[in-house]
Design a protein around this motif. Sequence first.
Motif, PDB file in Angstrom:
ATOM      1  N   VAL A  64      -3.740   5.261   4.105  1.00 45.91           N
ATOM      2  CA  VAL A  64      -2.690   3.867   4.078  1.00 45.91           C
ATOM      3  C   VAL A  64      -2.532   4.372   5.208  1.00 45.91           C
ATOM      4  O   VAL A  64      -1.811   2.833   6.097  1.00 45.91           O
ATOM      5  CB  VAL A  64      -2.013   4.707   2.424  1.00 45.91           C
ATOM      6  N   ILE A  65      -0.935   4.950   5.757  1.00 47.96           N
ATOM      7  CA  ILE A  65      -0.426   5.158   7.220  1.00 47.96           C
ATOM      8  C   ILE A  65      -1.340   4.869   8.477  1.00 47.96           C
ATOM      9  O   ILE A  65      -0.543   4.044   9.034  1.00 47.96           O
ATOM     10  CB  ILE A  65       0.318   5.979   7.625  1.00 47.96           C
ATOM     11  N   GLY A  66      -2.468   5.524   8.052  1.00 55.86           N
ATOM     12  CA  GLY A  66      -3.505   5.355   9.359  1.00 55.86           C
ATOM     13  C   GLY A  66      -3.688   3.508   9.184  1.00 55.86           C
ATOM     14  O   GLY A  66      -3.779   2.740  10.442  1.00 55.86           O
ATOM     15  N   GLY A  67      -4.196   2.888   8.169  1.00 55.32           N
ATOM     16  CA  GLY A  67      -4.123   1.286   7.889  1.00 55.32           C
ATOM     17  C   GLY A  67      -3.142   0.749   7.910  1.00 55.32           C
ATOM     18  O   GLY A  67      -4.114  -0.630   8.649  1.00 55.32           O
ATOM     19  N   MET A  68      -1.864   0.992   7.507  1.00 54.40           N
ATOM     20  CA  MET A  68      -0.755   0.381   8.027  1.00 54.40           C
ATOM     21  C   MET A  68      -0.940  -0.351   9.678  1.00 54.40           C
ATOM     22  O   MET A  68      -0.437  -1.242  10.614  1.00 54.40           O
ATOM     23  CB  MET A  68       0.847   0.553   7.641  1.00 54.40           C
ATOM     24  N   LEU A  69      -1.411   1.216  10.234  1.00 56.38           N
ATOM     25  CA  LEU A  69      -1.379   1.514  11.783  1.00 56.38           C
ATOM     26  C   LEU A  69      -1.537   0.501  12.109  1.00 56.38           C
ATOM     27  O   LEU A  69      -1.923  -0.390  13.874  1.00 56.38           O
ATOM     28  CB  LEU A  69      -0.580   2.841  12.407  1.00 56.38           C
ATOM     29  N   LEU A  70      -3.100   0.428  11.694  1.00 53.84           N
ATOM     30  CA  LEU A  70      -4.394  -0.067  12.336  1.00 53.84           C
ATOM     31  C   LEU A  70      -3.895  -1.277  12.282  1.00 53.84           C
ATOM     32  O   LEU A  70      -4.089  -2.443  13.007  1.00 53.84           O
ATOM     33  CB  LEU A  70      -5.419   0.308  12.574  1.00 53.84           C
ATOM     34  N   ASN A 114       0.876  -1.010   0.088  1.00 56.90           N
ATOM     35  CA  ASN A 114      -0.017  -0.215  -0.077  1.00 56.90           C
ATOM     36  C   ASN A 114       1.124   1.653   0.350  1.00 56.90           C
ATOM     37  O   ASN A 114       0.336   2.441  -0.371  1.00 56.90           O
ATOM     38  CB  ASN A 114      -0.581   0.056   1.125  1.00 56.90           C
ATOM     39  N   LEU A 115       2.193   1.192   0.297  1.00 56.74           N
ATOM     40  CA  LEU A 115       3.170   2.245   0.591  1.00 56.74           C
ATOM     41  C   LEU A 115       3.301   2.639  -1.601  1.00 56.74           C
ATOM     42  O   LEU A 115       4.094   3.800  -1.383  1.00 56.74           O
ATOM     43  CB  LEU A 115       4.155   2.009   0.856  1.00 56.74           C
ATOM     44  N   ASN A 116       3.481   2.334  -1.992  1.00 58.84           N
ATOM     45  CA  ASN A 116       3.648   2.432  -4.161  1.00 58.84           C
ATOM     46  C   ASN A 116       2.989   3.334  -3.603  1.00 58.84           C
ATOM     47  O   ASN A 116       3.695   4.142  -4.642  1.00 58.84           O
ATOM     48  CB  ASN A 116       3.302   0.616  -4.407  1.00 58.84           C
ATOM     49  N   PRO A 117       1.795   3.751  -3.701  1.00 55.63           N
ATOM     50  CA  PRO A 117       1.363   4.754  -4.932  1.00 55.63           C
ATOM     51  C   PRO A 117       2.324   6.503  -3.511  1.00 55.63           C
ATOM     52  O   PRO A 117       1.488   7.329  -4.455  1.00 55.63           O
ATOM     53  CB  PRO A 117      -0.584   4.883  -4.559  1.00 55.63           C
ATOM     54  N   VAL A 118       2.307   5.722  -2.015  1.00 58.75           N
ATOM     55  CA  VAL A 118       2.130   6.737  -1.148  1.00 58.75           C
ATOM     56  C   VAL A 118       3.862   7.845  -1.714  1.00 58.75           C
ATOM     57  O   VAL A 118       3.521   9.142  -1.875  1.00 58.75           O
ATOM     58  CB  VAL A 118       2.114   5.976   0.438  1.00 58.75           C
ATOM     59  N   PHE A 119       5.050   6.068  -2.199  1.00 60.35           N
ATOM     60  CA  PHE A 119       6.246   6.963  -2.316  1.00 60.35           C
ATOM     61  C   PHE A 119       6.554   7.677  -3.436  1.00 60.35           C
ATOM     62  O   PHE A 119       7.132   8.064  -3.861  1.00 60.35           O
ATOM     63  CB  PHE A 119       6.917   5.715  -2.210  1.00 60.35           C
ATOM     64  N   THR A 120       5.250   6.902  -4.546  1.00 61.31           N
ATOM     65  CA  THR A 120       5.061   7.372  -5.752  1.00 61.31           C
ATOM     66  C   THR A 120       4.923   8.827  -5.445  1.00 61.31           C
ATOM     67  O   THR A 120       5.879   9.842  -6.609  1.00 61.31           O
ATOM     68  CB  THR A 120       4.501   6.475  -7.094  1.00 61.31           C
ATOM     69  N   ALA A 121       4.081   9.245  -5.472  1.00 63.92           N
ATOM     70  CA  ALA A 121       3.459  10.167  -5.191  1.00 63.92           C
ATOM     71  C   ALA A 121       4.642  11.225  -4.148  1.00 63.92           C
ATOM     72  O   ALA A 121       4.698  12.574  -4.891  1.00 63.92           O
ATOM     73  CB  ALA A 121       2.518  11.171  -4.134  1.00 63.92           C
ATOM     74  N   LEU A 122       5.299  11.492  -3.472  1.00 63.55           N
ATOM     75  CA  LEU A 122       6.647  12.001  -2.509  1.00 63.55           C
ATOM     76  C   LEU A 122       7.249  11.682  -3.231  1.00 63.55           C
ATOM     77  O   LEU A 122       7.712  13.049  -3.789  1.00 63.55           O
ATOM     78  CB  LEU A 122       6.188  11.025  -1.548  1.00 63.55           C
ATOM     79  N   LEU A 123       8.348  10.381  -3.892  1.00 64.37           N
ATOM     80  CA  LEU A 123       9.290  10.970  -4.788  1.00 64.37           C
ATOM     81  C   LEU A 123       8.649  11.887  -6.468  1.00 64.37           C
ATOM     82  O   LEU A 123       9.642  12.111  -6.777  1.00 64.37           O
ATOM     83  CB  LEU A 123       9.212   9.831  -5.365  1.00 64.37           C
ATOM     84  N   ALA A 124       7.660  11.782  -6.963  1.00 63.70           N
ATOM     85  CA  ALA A 124       6.788  13.226  -7.510  1.00 63.70           C
ATOM     86  C   ALA A 124       7.119  14.205  -7.636  1.00 63.70           C
ATOM     87  O   ALA A 124       8.168  14.520  -8.150  1.00 63.70           O
ATOM     88  CB  ALA A 124       5.910  12.370  -8.307  1.00 63.70           C
TER      89      ALA A 124
END
Length: 119
Positions: A100-106, A71-81
């Motif tokens: 995404v981060i909230g779901g991962m923490l949960l 689930n971090l793939n689109p997050v890193f894509t947006a941040l790196l862009a």
Amino acid sequence: MTPLAATLWSGIFGLAFMLPFNIQQFTLVDATPAFWAAMIYIGVGATVVASFLWNIGVKRIGGTHAGIFLNLNPVFTALLAYLLLDERMNAPQWIGTTVVIGGMLLFSTTPKRRSRLSA
């Protein structure tokens, strides 16, 4: 299956299934040394090495726990862009990143709560 075998077989099957659909449209125009360097980087570094390391991670912590990190793939894509290409991060991207981060923490804290409740 070892991480190396998993990477090898996924590459073989991916090529075998996708090539028939794409071979007729394949053309090379102006293949410069920069093009070949990019192809080697994408083919070896971003595909083979990344898949191999991912398969090692899956083997070590299991598919259920490793899958949450996809689930971090689109997050890193947006941040790196944003960082490398001067793209803008808009409200939906920030909201999606938070979800995404909230779901991962949960997901990562829920089993701890369950084990405390059942004890």
